[in-house]
Motif scaffolding. Structure first.
Motif, PDB file in Angstrom:
ATOM      1  N   ARG A  34       0.840  -1.203   0.000  1.00 28.62           N
ATOM      2  CA  ARG A  34       0.000   0.000   0.000  1.00 28.62           C
ATOM      3  C   ARG A  34       0.872   1.248   0.000  1.00 28.62           C
ATOM      4  NH1 ARG A  34      -2.743   3.007   4.147  1.00 28.62           N
ATOM      5  NH2 ARG A  34      -1.725   1.703   5.719  1.00 28.62           N
ATOM      6  N   GLU A  35       0.595   2.152  -0.940  1.00 26.02           N
ATOM      7  CA  GLU A  35       1.282   3.430  -1.016  1.00 26.02           C
ATOM      8  C   GLU A  35       0.234   4.529  -1.013  1.00 26.02           C
ATOM      9  OE1 GLU A  35       4.819   3.136  -3.957  1.00 26.02           O
ATOM     10  OE2 GLU A  35       3.409   1.574  -4.563  1.00 26.02           O
ATOM     11  N   LEU A  36       0.482   5.584  -0.241  1.00 28.99           N
ATOM     12  CA  LEU A  36      -0.528   6.617  -0.069  1.00 28.99           C
ATOM     13  C   LEU A  36       0.122   7.990   0.011  1.00 28.99           C
ATOM     14  CD1 LEU A  36      -3.597   7.162   0.515  1.00 28.99           C
ATOM     15  CD2 LEU A  36      -3.045   6.967   2.929  1.00 28.99           C
ATOM     16  N   PHE A  37      -0.443   8.936  -0.735  1.00 28.95           N
ATOM     17  CA  PHE A  37      -0.044  10.336  -0.643  1.00 28.95           C
ATOM     18  C   PHE A  37      -1.288  11.172  -0.404  1.00 28.95           C
ATOM     19  CE2 PHE A  37       0.138  14.484  -2.755  1.00 28.95           C
ATOM     20  CZ  PHE A  37       1.141  15.093  -2.011  1.00 28.95           C
ATOM     21  N   ASN A  38      -1.203  12.111   0.546  1.00 32.40           N
ATOM     22  CA  ASN A  38      -2.337  12.962   0.873  1.00 32.40           C
ATOM     23  C   ASN A  38      -1.905  14.416   0.962  1.00 32.40           C
ATOM     24  OD1 ASN A  38      -4.710  11.169   1.551  1.00 32.40           O
ATOM     25  ND2 ASN A  38      -3.162  10.272   2.889  1.00 32.40           N
ATOM     26  N   PHE A  39      -2.824  15.286   0.586  1.00 35.73           N
ATOM     27  CA  PHE A  39      -2.634  16.717   0.798  1.00 35.73           C
ATOM     28  C   PHE A  39      -3.969  17.318   1.222  1.00 35.73           C
ATOM     29  CE2 PHE A  39      -2.916  21.134  -0.584  1.00 35.73           C
ATOM     30  CZ  PHE A  39      -1.805  21.683   0.046  1.00 35.73           C
ATOM     31  N   THR A  40      -3.950  18.101   2.280  1.00 36.25           N
ATOM     32  CA  THR A  40      -5.151  18.809   2.715  1.00 36.25           C
ATOM     33  C   THR A  40      -4.788  20.243   3.046  1.00 36.25           C
ATOM     34  OG1 THR A  40      -4.868  18.274   5.067  1.00 36.25           O
ATOM     35  CG2 THR A  40      -6.123  16.709   3.730  1.00 36.25           C
ATOM     36  N   SER A  41      -5.776  21.111   2.908  1.00 41.55           N
ATOM     37  CA  SER A  41      -5.560  22.507   3.246  1.00 41.55           C
ATOM     38  C   SER A  41      -6.879  23.139   3.659  1.00 41.55           C
ATOM     39  CB  SER A  41      -4.971  23.270   2.051  1.00 41.55           C
ATOM     40  OG  SER A  41      -4.739  24.625   2.383  1.00 41.55           O
ATOM     41  N   ASN A  42      -6.814  23.996   4.662  1.00 43.82           N
ATOM     42  CA  ASN A  42      -7.966  24.780   5.104  1.00 43.82           C
ATOM     43  C   ASN A  42      -7.586  26.252   5.117  1.00 43.82           C
ATOM     44  OD1 ASN A  42     -10.281  22.951   6.193  1.00 43.82           O
ATOM     45  ND2 ASN A  42      -8.384  21.998   6.910  1.00 43.82           N
TER      46      ASN A  42
END
Length: 906
Positions: free
Chosen positions: A300-308
């Motif tokens: 499993r490989e995962l990349f995330n980006f979040t911004s508020n």
């Protein structure tokens, strides 16, 4: 560790009264009316960021499984994808009612349904752990507030909205036992704040290595007598005589054993990578042991980006926005594909190209005379001699099957909120997308091309290693399939607007209200490749056809909170949803909160709910393919059977309907301790369900009239030829139980101690079949005679009791947490001697030590499954899991898992 918000109900008022500043009113999951935290009357469990970090969870789904109200039944795990087309989906199920009846929100708004699945479930692993500020779990139906899917409750992920500075974290975890399963992760979170502007951005990466059956003693073989026995299609078994250009002769037998295998008679199955076994009739054959080759957990490989972002225009108006992007890559590697005549029946390419639906061994083939004939003579199968023979194959020429699912989840929200006179307003537009690209890299092939090459050759099904060599091996490369076979996309665009405020003081009390409108357009499309649509690729199932549908949902809602007395509060929420494809539905919910004395709160609620059929439910075309594995009660020794199956959606479906009620009490016994109980009852009618192959066959054999038309037998025999598994509104379900929480904390000379307990007792989960038979599902996957309960094929079990007990000691820079995750025992399928098999009660202990003695630095060391508890063996699997030796929905095959994390904030 995870304290229920109800524990704060009694503790907060005193603090609020001491404050000189105005009381801050906020919105709590389950209500649109803003209120003081202390006033909530709903059973909401809250997990803080600190509590999340102390769990050592490596994925969002793993984190949520520690919540007692969340069940393994009705969820999808990464492990499920080893043999089933899940696309990398990981979902959750409140009360065991399924992921489609559990509403998942991020910052109070929906995510798009996971593409390539059921059109309603959300992939929770797309929500990054590093960005989560807290999780709010509403353990009560909420369709009157949120609309469809909130039948069982709501899980709301609140992401960080204000951060000062920058924080960098990294972590590494590994099972104590050798093999795969290692986890690496890193994240960076930063914030920028002025008197008007606040920006938070977070990015994280994660990688987890695959773990295989061969890495664990309890899973390295699919045979463990007397519990289970591998009967998977093997290499070189003789199915019987086949007439070229016509089809099976009267001597042909469906299935993977039939007339046996010459190598089995001489105990030489191992020479072709198989194992030896005998049929119920005593015929020796060579099945395949998938145990060592199947994946227990995927890579499993995962990349995330979040911004508020928020910008304060003035004292009364604010602009806000949030962005979420996630990309996951799930690689599943498992056993090579099987091939045999009855698997080719649904492949239309054979008729189009004029190829016989069998792997044929002709009398002119040298091995026919040297191997097949002596064996057939020794077994008395003389009528087959001289006729072309249909042979089974475990096709290892192309290596193990490997699927790569790349999923992308994105959401952008932009809106404004503030005050308009005496009322607060909020308006927002959001765009949601989920994309899936599914590809295969090895182990797959065109069935018709493979059969055509085999049938024109002098192949040897008993060749050493089970693979063909020389020129034939080169020819077979032309049949290999390695490509993207599915692209899917789920889109949801929505606009929402609401007003909240107070209605003026009446007799000394101030009612509060909320009114709102929502409009949402959903679109779902799948684009299977031409090869996937043909149903000709071995191991991918039957023919799959495209879907391209959309619909609009317009909703209006209102909520009124009425303080009747100083100690008594009433709340009523109503909502109307209009779907342009399945019609209109009106739902409501009422609750009451009474605090007769300072130390005690009593609460109760009643409401209605619904779940609209998804676009996938309605518009998936019905196609003929191959069923999942099942055991026929008429021949219980033969497990893992597969037959032709008609599956698909149904445009005539109607929404499910539900009614739920709950009542409970919260008692603050002392200033440092509180305890709460909440009783719940949920009744669902017109359940949307696809019957499993096991359910169809078992109910048919049990004489259930409602299943009589769903099974077709081979003419003149008692052997199953095909089944029907189409979606329908079937039966109803009643769910009932009690949630318990208790919290205690106090300060001592040696530090602060805190103990939290959250548990769920399931008293009833009764589901009624179309024929009126009732499955009593609590604590069992089978009924009293061993027939699987409804839904057992999807995995998971409704546990009668589950709790998490956590104790934390902290002093200065040190904090230590010890957690007990307990579940009650349950019954699984019977063993091969028809004796019942039970999984014993289990307590798994986790530990975590955190140190913050250096400025800006946080260090942690933890162990999950501290005592390396091993799983109990299951019986003959009633769920459609490929892994052997343990229940994949209850046990983490990584075993004892040691991890370290480090963070630096500046």
């Amino acid at each position: 560790m995870f304290a229920g918000s109800a524990a704060l109900v009694l503790a907060q008022p005193a603090l609020a009264q001491q404050a000189d500043a105005p009381i801050q009113r906020v919105e709590i999951t389950g209500s649109s009316v803003k209120r003081v935290d202390a006033e909530t009357a709903l059973p909401v469990q809250i997990m803080s960021k600190a509590e999340i970090e102390r769990t050592g969870a490596t994925s969002t789904q793993e984190l949520l499984q520690s919540i007692s109200a969340i069940s393994s039944a009705g969820s999808v795990t990464n492990a499920t994808g080893a043999g089933s087309s899940t696309g990398g989906l990981s979902s959750i199920s409140l009360r065991g009612l399924g992921s489609t009846r559990t509403l998942v929100l991020v910052n109070g708004r929906r995510l798009a349904a996971f593409a390539g699945s059921d059109g309603a479930s959300v992939n929770v692993n797309a929500i990054p752990l590093a960005a989560i500020e807290r999780v709010e779990v509403l353990k009560d139906g909420a369709s009157g507030v949120y609309g469809s899917d909130a039948v069982a409750g709501v899980v709301n992920f609140i992401l960080s909205k204000r951060v000062d500075g920058v924080e960098i974290t990294g972590g590494y975890g590994t099972p104590a036992e050798s093999g795969g399963g290692q986890n690496k992760k890193a994240s960076i979170t930063g914030g920028y704040n002025t008197d008007k502007l606040s920006v938070v951005a977070s990015a994280s990466v994660e990688r987890e290595e695959a773990l295989f059956g061969r890495d664990r003693d309890y899973a390295k073989s699919a045979t463990r007598l007397p519990y289970y026995n591998s009967t998977a299609t093997g290499q070189g078994n003789i199915q019987g005589a086949f007439i070229p250009g016509t089809g099976p002769s009267t001597d042909f037998r469906a299935g993977g054993a039939a007339y046996g295998n010459p190598l089995a008679a001489s105990n030489n199955c191992a020479t072709i990578g198989m194992i030896g076994s005998t049929t119920a009739g005593g015929v020796p054959y060579c099945p395949y042991d998938s145990g060592p080759d199947v994946g227990l957990t995927p890579k499993r490989e995962l990349f995330n980006f979040t911004s508020n972002l928020s910008y304060q225009i003035n004292d009364n108006h604010q602009l806000f926005a949030d962005l979420l992007y996630s990309k996951s890559k799930i690689t599943q590697t498992y056993q090579s594909s099987p091939a045999r005549s009855d698997f080719f029946e649904t492949d239309a390419e054979f008729d189009k190209q004029g190829v016989d639906k069998a792997l044929l061994l002709f009398p002119s083939n040298p091995v026919y005379q040297s191997i097949a004939v002596p064996y057939l003579q020794s077994r008395g199968f003389n009528s087959l001699i001289g006729q072309p023979l249909a042979i089974t194959s475990r096709v290892m020429d192309y290596g193990p099957r490997q699927n790569v699912d790349t999923g992308k989840q994105s959401r952008a929200v932009i809106g404004a909120k503030g005050s308009l006179g005496p009322a607060d307003y909020e308006v927002a537009y959001s765009h949601n997308e989920s994309k899936l690209e599914s590809a295969v890299t090895s182990g797959y092939f065109s069935q018709v091309a493979y059969a055509n090459i085999i049938n024109q050759s002098n192949w040897n099904p008993w060749a050493a290693g089970g693979v063909q060599t020389g020129a034939l091996a080169d020819q077979l490369k032309a049949a290999q399939f390695s490509a993207t076979f599915l692209n899917a996309k789920s889109v949801s665009d929505s606009f929402d607007a609401k007003l909240t405020g107070e209605m003026g003081t009446i007799a000394g009390f101030t009612p509060a209200y909320a009114v709102g409108l929502q409009s949402r357009q959903e679109k779902y499309e799948t684009n299977p490749s031409a090869a996937y649509q043909s149903g000709d690729i071995s191991g991918l199932g039957g023919s799959v056809v495209p879907i391209d549908r959309k619909r609009k949902v317009n909703s209006a809602y209102g909520e009124l909170n009425l303080p009747v007395l100083k100690s008594l509060e009433l709340n009523l929420a109503v909502r109307d949803d209009k779907y342009d494809d399945v019609g209109n539905t009106f739902n409501w919910k009422g609750n009451v909160r009474w605090q007769p004395v300072k130390e005690l709160v009593l609460r109760a609620s009643y409401g209605t709910g619904f779940r609209a059929p998804s676009l996938v439910d309605l518009w998936t075309p019905q196609t003929l393919g191959t069923s999942e594995g099942f055991t026929d009660p008429a021949t219980p020794q033969d497990t893992g059977l597969q037959v032709n199956s008609l599956t698909g959606g149904n445009p005539n479906l109607k929404p499910e309907e539900s009614k739920q009620y709950s009542f409970g009490a919260v008692w603050q016994a002392t200033n440092t301790a509180s305890i709460g109980l909440d009783f719940f009852n949920i009744k669902i009618t017109d359940i949307l369900a696809t019957p499993s192959a096991q359910e169809v066959v078992s109910r048919f054999r049990a004489g259930d009239a409602a299943y009589a038309g769903l099974v077709t037998l081979q003419p003149g025999t008692n052997v199953i030829q095909s089944i029907r598994q189409t979606l329908a509104n079937t039966g109803d379900a009643t769910v009932q139980g009690i949630d318990l929480f208790a919290n205690w904390k106090d300060n001592f000379s040696f530090g602060k101690l805190e103990v939290n307990l959250n548990g769920t007792y399931m008293d009833k989960f009764n589901q009624t079949s179309p024929g009126g038979d009732v499955s009593h599902k609590v604590g069992t996957m089978v009924d009293s005679v061993g027939t699987p309960v409804i839904g057992a094929q999807n995995g998971g079990v409704i546990l009668s009791w589950k709790h998490q007990l956590a104790a934390t000691w902290s002093q200065g820079p040190w904090a230590t947490t010890l957690v007990q995750n307990y579940r009650d025992g349950y019954r699984v399928g019977n063993d091969l001697n028809d004796n019942e098999v039970r999984i014993r009660p289990e307590a798994i202990y986790d530990a975590n030590v955190t140190y913050k003695g250096f400025k800006g630095v946080t260090l942690a060391l933890g162990v999950k499954n501290l005592f390396d508890k091993q799983p109990d063996p299951i019986g003959s699997a009633v769920s459609n899991q490929f892994q052997a030796g343990y229940d994949i929905y209850q046990y983490d095959p990584r075993g004892r898992f040691v991890y370290v994390t480090a963070g630096y904030k500046f």
